[in-house]
Design a protein around this motif. Sequence first.
Motif, PDB file in Angstrom:
ATOM      1  N   LYS A  83       0.828  -1.213   0.000  1.00 48.50           N
ATOM      2  CA  LYS A  83       0.000   0.000   0.000  1.00 48.50           C
ATOM      3  C   LYS A  83       0.861   1.261   0.000  1.00 48.50           C
ATOM      4  CE  LYS A  83      -3.981  -1.975   2.484  1.00 48.50           C
ATOM      5  NZ  LYS A  83      -4.521  -2.766   1.532  1.00 48.50           N
ATOM      6  N   ASP A  84       1.961   1.240   0.753  1.00 48.84           N
ATOM      7  CA  ASP A  84       2.857   2.390   0.878  1.00 48.84           C
ATOM      8  C   ASP A  84       4.213   2.020   0.279  1.00 48.84           C
ATOM      9  OD1 ASP A  84       4.404   4.578   1.613  1.00 48.84           O
ATOM     10  OD2 ASP A  84       4.288   4.180   3.773  1.00 48.84           O
ATOM     11  N   PHE A  85       4.347   2.222  -1.028  1.00 48.11           N
ATOM     12  CA  PHE A  85       5.568   1.812  -1.715  1.00 48.11           C
ATOM     13  C   PHE A  85       6.796   2.511  -1.149  1.00 48.11           C
ATOM     14  CE2 PHE A  85       8.695   2.189  -5.181  1.00 48.11           C
ATOM     15  CZ  PHE A  85       8.910   0.849  -5.440  1.00 48.11           C
ATOM     16  N   GLN A  86       6.705   3.844  -0.940  1.00 48.87           N
ATOM     17  CA  GLN A  86       7.871   4.575  -0.436  1.00 48.87           C
ATOM     18  C   GLN A  86       8.261   4.103   0.954  1.00 48.87           C
ATOM     19  OE1 GLN A  86       9.795   6.703  -2.386  1.00 48.87           O
ATOM     20  NE2 GLN A  86      11.137   6.180  -0.689  1.00 48.87           N
ATOM     21  N   GLY A  87       7.274   3.849   1.811  1.00 49.59           N
ATOM     22  CA  GLY A  87       7.555   3.318   3.141  1.00 49.59           C
ATOM     23  C   GLY A  87       8.208   1.947   3.068  1.00 49.59           C
ATOM     24  N   ALA A  88       7.735   1.121   2.130  1.00 55.28           N
ATOM     25  CA  ALA A  88       8.324  -0.205   1.947  1.00 55.28           C
ATOM     26  C   ALA A  88       9.781  -0.090   1.504  1.00 55.28           C
ATOM     27  CB  ALA A  88       7.510  -1.010   0.931  1.00 55.28           C
ATOM     28  N   MET A  89      10.053   0.834   0.581  1.00 58.91           N
ATOM     29  CA  MET A  89      11.430   1.028   0.117  1.00 58.91           C
ATOM     30  C   MET A  89      12.316   1.527   1.257  1.00 58.91           C
ATOM     31  SD  MET A  89      11.835   0.078  -3.010  1.00 58.91           S
ATOM     32  CE  MET A  89      10.789  -1.278  -2.542  1.00 58.91           C
ATOM     33  N   ASP A  90      11.813   2.469   2.051  1.00 56.34           N
ATOM     34  CA  ASP A  90      12.588   2.968   3.198  1.00 56.34           C
ATOM     35  C   ASP A  90      13.000   1.808   4.096  1.00 56.34           C
ATOM     36  OD1 ASP A  90      12.255   5.607   2.337  1.00 56.34           O
ATOM     37  OD2 ASP A  90      10.648   6.046   3.762  1.00 56.34           O
ATOM     38  N   ARG A  91      12.068   0.938   4.377  1.00 55.16           N
ATOM     39  CA  ARG A  91      12.350  -0.187   5.273  1.00 55.16           C
ATOM     40  C   ARG A  91      13.339  -1.170   4.637  1.00 55.16           C
ATOM     41  NH1 ARG A  91       8.287  -3.893   8.875  1.00 55.16           N
ATOM     42  NH2 ARG A  91       9.961  -4.903  10.040  1.00 55.16           N
ATOM     43  N   LEU A  92      13.109  -1.530   3.387  1.00 56.73           N
ATOM     44  CA  LEU A  92      13.993  -2.495   2.721  1.00 56.73           C
ATOM     45  C   LEU A  92      15.424  -1.977   2.620  1.00 56.73           C
ATOM     46  CD1 LEU A  92      11.628  -3.776  -0.096  1.00 56.73           C
ATOM     47  CD2 LEU A  92      12.506  -5.121   1.827  1.00 56.73           C
ATOM     48  N   TRP A  93      15.583  -0.694   2.283  1.00 59.02           N
ATOM     49  CA  TRP A  93      16.922  -0.149   2.105  1.00 59.02           C
ATOM     50  C   TRP A  93      17.624   0.134   3.432  1.00 59.02           C
ATOM     51  CZ3 TRP A  93      19.880   0.602  -2.318  1.00 59.02           C
ATOM     52  CH2 TRP A  93      19.251   0.273  -3.525  1.00 59.02           C
ATOM     53  N   SER A  94      16.864   0.240   4.516  1.00 56.62           N
ATOM     54  CA  SER A  94      17.491   0.500   5.823  1.00 56.62           C
ATOM     55  C   SER A  94      17.782  -0.790   6.581  1.00 56.62           C
ATOM     56  CB  SER A  94      16.612   1.421   6.666  1.00 56.62           C
ATOM     57  OG  SER A  94      15.410   0.769   7.035  1.00 56.62           O
ATOM     58  N   GLN A  95      17.182  -1.894   6.158  1.00 54.64           N
ATOM     59  CA  GLN A  95      17.394  -3.181   6.826  1.00 54.64           C
ATOM     60  C   GLN A  95      17.784  -4.220   5.773  1.00 54.64           C
ATOM     61  OE1 GLN A  95      13.897  -4.136   9.120  1.00 54.64           O
ATOM     62  NE2 GLN A  95      13.858  -2.132  10.103  1.00 54.64           N
ATOM     63  N   GLU A  96      19.051  -4.379   5.578  1.00 50.70           N
ATOM     64  CA  GLU A  96      19.633  -5.195   4.497  1.00 50.70           C
ATOM     65  C   GLU A  96      19.024  -6.591   4.358  1.00 50.70           C
ATOM     66  OE1 GLU A  96      22.615  -6.013   1.483  1.00 50.70           O
ATOM     67  OE2 GLU A  96      21.789  -4.173   2.288  1.00 50.70           O
ATOM     68  N   GLU A  97      18.678  -7.221   5.473  1.00 51.40           N
ATOM     69  CA  GLU A  97      18.189  -8.602   5.414  1.00 51.40           C
ATOM     70  C   GLU A  97      16.676  -8.723   5.579  1.00 51.40           C
ATOM     71  OE1 GLU A  97      20.506 -11.492   7.527  1.00 51.40           O
ATOM     72  OE2 GLU A  97      22.368 -10.412   7.122  1.00 51.40           O
ATOM     73  N   TYR A  98      15.986  -7.587   5.710  1.00 56.73           N
ATOM     74  CA  TYR A  98      14.535  -7.638   5.889  1.00 56.73           C
ATOM     75  C   TYR A  98      13.852  -7.952   4.561  1.00 56.73           C
ATOM     76  CZ  TYR A  98       9.723  -6.594   6.807  1.00 56.73           C
ATOM     77  OH  TYR A  98       8.358  -6.704   6.921  1.00 56.73           O
ATOM     78  N   ALA A  99      12.803  -8.776   4.620  1.00 51.20           N
ATOM     79  CA  ALA A  99      11.972  -9.059   3.442  1.00 51.20           C
ATOM     80  C   ALA A  99      10.513  -9.102   3.883  1.00 51.20           C
ATOM     81  CB  ALA A  99      12.362 -10.377   2.797  1.00 51.20           C
ATOM     82  N   PHE A 100       9.653  -8.469   3.114  1.00 49.36           N
ATOM     83  CA  PHE A 100       8.218  -8.585   3.343  1.00 49.36           C
ATOM     84  C   PHE A 100       7.782 -10.004   2.970  1.00 49.36           C
ATOM     85  CE2 PHE A 100       8.697  -3.983   2.732  1.00 49.36           C
ATOM     86  CZ  PHE A 100       7.999  -3.517   3.837  1.00 49.36           C
ATOM     87  N   PRO A 101       6.652 -10.477   3.474  1.00 46.23           N
ATOM     88  CA  PRO A 101       6.183 -11.825   3.114  1.00 46.23           C
ATOM     89  C   PRO A 101       6.111 -11.992   1.582  1.00 46.23           C
ATOM     90  CG  PRO A 101       4.890 -10.972   4.942  1.00 46.23           C
ATOM     91  CD  PRO A 101       5.770  -9.828   4.454  1.00 46.23           C
ATOM     92  N   GLY A 102       6.774 -13.025   1.102  1.00 46.79           N
ATOM     93  CA  GLY A 102       6.795 -13.294  -0.338  1.00 46.79           C
ATOM     94  C   GLY A 102       7.732 -12.392  -1.105  1.00 46.79           C
ATOM     95  N   GLY A 103       8.483 -11.551  -0.413  1.00 51.83           N
ATOM     96  CA  GLY A 103       9.378 -10.605  -1.068  1.00 51.83           C
ATOM     97  C   GLY A 103      10.835 -10.977  -0.915  1.00 51.83           C
TER      98      GLY A 103
END
Length: 182
Positions: A83-103
């Motif tokens: 729903k929040d693409f920019q928020g998702a990008m912020d999280r992914l780029w700030s946490q190298e090993e984080y992945a959303f479900p199925g991502g």
Amino acid sequence: MLTTLYVVRHAHTIYTPDEQNRTLSEKGYNDAKIVQTLLADEKIDTYISSPYRRAWETIVSDASTAMLDERLRERQVAADPVKDFQGAMDRLWSQEEYAFPGGESNKNARARGLTAFQDILASYPGKRVAIGTHGNLMVLTMGHYDNQFDYTFWKQLPMPAIWKLTFDGQQYLRAESVSIRK
């Protein structure tokens, strides 16, 4: 023996959730013609692309003239559109090993892109290779070689964009932006 990779972020698209078949917009098609002419002028030996239509359409007019490599596809953000693409990008780029479900995490996407680049370099020594890909994967992979390619860089990266990377074998030497004449 120097090898040159012309890493191309695809041109502007018409958004649809169909990642595989999303096509270029009218502006994107016009920009793709410029990119294709520029690459022809650079005397590209080999064209390799993500299998996603928008990537190969940017570097070649017909998919049969490029080798399609699944490893060059865009990173999967999540199983379903976020729903929040920019928020998702912020999280992914700030946490190298984080992945959303199925991502896919930054770490995993970078490893996939890096393996593709290393294989291309090994297979085409001394050649000029155009690589059609996507913004996230492009910047994550190039960031392995040069820390100027980071999240801030990704956020300002236009569509299309071309970066010329020069290698001696597998050894990265330099990167240069290639101006897209408009």
